[in-house]
Design a protein around this motif. Structure first.
Motif, PDB file in Angstrom:
ATOM      1  N   PHE A  71       0.834  -1.201   0.000  1.00 25.64           N
ATOM      2  CA  PHE A  71       0.000   0.000   0.000  1.00 25.64           C
ATOM      3  C   PHE A  71       0.872   1.255   0.000  1.00 25.64           C
ATOM      4  CE2 PHE A  71      -3.331   2.979   1.312  1.00 25.64           C
ATOM      5  CZ  PHE A  71      -4.352   2.569   0.489  1.00 25.64           C
ATOM      6  N   ASP A  72       2.000   1.223   0.704  1.00 26.61           N
ATOM      7  CA  ASP A  72       2.932   2.349   0.650  1.00 26.61           C
ATOM      8  C   ASP A  72       3.447   2.543  -0.776  1.00 26.61           C
ATOM      9  OD1 ASP A  72       2.660   3.020   3.321  1.00 26.61           O
ATOM     10  OD2 ASP A  72       4.487   1.983   3.958  1.00 26.61           O
ATOM     11  N   ARG A  73       3.713   1.458  -1.484  1.00 27.94           N
ATOM     12  CA  ARG A  73       4.129   1.551  -2.892  1.00 27.94           C
ATOM     13  C   ARG A  73       2.996   2.120  -3.751  1.00 27.94           C
ATOM     14  NH1 ARG A  73       7.119  -4.290  -3.370  1.00 27.94           N
ATOM     15  NH2 ARG A  73       9.071  -3.619  -2.425  1.00 27.94           N
ATOM     16  N   PHE A  74       1.774   1.695  -3.470  1.00 27.72           N
ATOM     17  CA  PHE A  74       0.580   2.176  -4.166  1.00 27.72           C
ATOM     18  C   PHE A  74       0.470   3.695  -4.015  1.00 27.72           C
ATOM     19  CE2 PHE A  74      -4.170   2.724  -3.935  1.00 27.72           C
ATOM     20  CZ  PHE A  74      -4.524   2.227  -5.179  1.00 27.72           C
ATOM     21  N   ILE A  75       0.701   4.183  -2.797  1.00 28.45           N
ATOM     22  CA  ILE A  75       0.656   5.629  -2.533  1.00 28.45           C
ATOM     23  C   ILE A  75       1.793   6.331  -3.276  1.00 28.45           C
ATOM     24  CG2 ILE A  75       0.935   7.408  -0.766  1.00 28.45           C
ATOM     25  CD1 ILE A  75      -0.348   5.398   1.237  1.00 28.45           C
ATOM     26  N   ALA A  76       3.020   5.801  -3.128  1.00 28.59           N
ATOM     27  CA  ALA A  76       4.199   6.430  -3.733  1.00 28.59           C
ATOM     28  C   ALA A  76       4.096   6.513  -5.257  1.00 28.59           C
ATOM     29  CB  ALA A  76       5.466   5.672  -3.333  1.00 28.59           C
ATOM     30  N   ALA A  77       3.426   5.534  -5.862  1.00 31.47           N
ATOM     31  CA  ALA A  77       3.266   5.525  -7.318  1.00 31.47           C
ATOM     32  C   ALA A  77       2.167   6.474  -7.796  1.00 31.47           C
ATOM     33  CB  ALA A  77       2.965   4.103  -7.795  1.00 31.47           C
ATOM     34  N   GLY A  78       1.476   7.117  -6.854  1.00 32.10           N
ATOM     35  CA  GLY A  78       0.420   8.052  -7.217  1.00 32.10           C
ATOM     36  C   GLY A  78      -0.916   7.388  -7.500  1.00 32.10           C
ATOM     37  N   GLN A  79      -1.004   6.088  -7.282  1.00 27.57           N
ATOM     38  CA  GLN A  79      -2.246   5.375  -7.593  1.00 27.57           C
ATOM     39  C   GLN A  79      -3.369   5.689  -6.617  1.00 27.57           C
ATOM     40  OE1 GLN A  79      -0.096   1.597  -7.815  1.00 27.57           O
ATOM     41  NE2 GLN A  79      -1.006   1.325  -9.844  1.00 27.57           N
ATOM     42  N   LEU A  80      -3.042   5.983  -5.362  1.00 31.86           N
ATOM     43  CA  LEU A  80      -4.085   6.331  -4.405  1.00 31.86           C
ATOM     44  C   LEU A  80      -4.720   7.668  -4.771  1.00 31.86           C
ATOM     45  CD1 LEU A  80      -5.646   5.707  -1.837  1.00 31.86           C
ATOM     46  CD2 LEU A  80      -3.815   6.798  -0.544  1.00 31.86           C
ATOM     47  N   THR A  81      -3.912   8.634  -5.113  1.00 29.92           N
ATOM     48  CA  THR A  81      -4.430   9.941  -5.536  1.00 29.92           C
ATOM     49  C   THR A  81      -5.282   9.795  -6.789  1.00 29.92           C
ATOM     50  OG1 THR A  81      -2.487  11.016  -4.615  1.00 29.92           O
ATOM     51  CG2 THR A  81      -3.754  12.278  -6.231  1.00 29.92           C
ATOM     52  N   GLU A  82      -4.800   8.989  -7.719  1.00 30.62           N
ATOM     53  CA  GLU A  82      -5.533   8.755  -8.971  1.00 30.62           C
ATOM     54  C   GLU A  82      -6.881   8.093  -8.698  1.00 30.62           C
ATOM     55  OE1 GLU A  82      -4.815   5.739 -12.598  1.00 30.62           O
ATOM     56  OE2 GLU A  82      -3.150   7.120 -12.209  1.00 30.62           O
ATOM     57  N   ARG A  83      -6.887   7.080  -7.840  1.00 29.33           N
ATOM     58  CA  ARG A  83      -8.135   6.374  -7.517  1.00 29.33           C
ATOM     59  C   ARG A  83      -9.118   7.309  -6.823  1.00 29.33           C
ATOM     60  NH1 ARG A  83     -12.016   2.947  -8.718  1.00 29.33           N
ATOM     61  NH2 ARG A  83     -12.802   1.810  -6.955  1.00 29.33           N
TER      62      ARG A  83
END
Length: 160
Positions: free
Chosen positions: A127-139
């Motif tokens: 999940f930290d990787r998900f955030i760092a990749a910008g995917q959380l913001t995108e979602r």
């Protein structure tokens, strides 16, 4: 520093609780949808919508023998991830995991329990990787605000 290739396969759909405006479940909803509704309602009550994310349609696969077939252990899970005040790091993971399959010839209950804890740790890192990749913001941007749970689940009721 070289990036280490992940050796644990983790996949999930992420639902920011702040994007849910209506949490009512249709009367004719199937059991799986009702279960998800109950989990979301409990998460909303326990944690609130801020910095809380529901993970669903999720899996974690350990490959103990570096093979696609031998030594594979697959867990399915859903649950909550909470982030810190900056919304940039995982602070808490609370999952319901179940062993879905294995090619190890059976797993003792103590080992299964230990592996469930490893699932939570692996999900926190992913999940930290998900955030760092910008995917959380995108979602979060894709969903916006004012979304009903029925819409997100793709359930419109009987005969619709």
């Amino acid at each position: 520093m070289a990036m280490i290739e992940p050796v644990v396969d983790i996949a999930f759909d992420c639902l920011p609780l702040r994007s849910i405006s209506r949490l009512d479940a249709p009367l004719d909803a199937p059991p799986e949808f009702r279960r998800r509704h109950e989990l979301l309602a409990a998460a909303m009550e326990r944690f609130g919508p801020a910095r809380t994310y529901f993970l669903y349609n999720a899996r974690c696969v350990f490959r103990l023998a570096n093979s696609e077939i031998e030594g594979m252990i697959r867990f399915e899970f859903d649950g909550i991830v909470r982030t810190d005040a900056s919304d940039l790091l995982t602070e808490q993971v609370d999952l319901e995991s179940k062993l879905a399959s294995d090619t190890c010839g059976g797993i003792p209950p103590e080992v299964e329990d230990w592996l469930k804890n490893r699932v939570e740790q692996a999900v926190a890192i992913e999940f930290d990787r998900f955030i760092a990749a910008g995917q959380l913001t995108e979602r979060s941007s894709d969903l916006g605000q004012d979304v009903s749970l029925s819409t997100l689940a793709g359930f419109s009721g009987m005969n619709v």
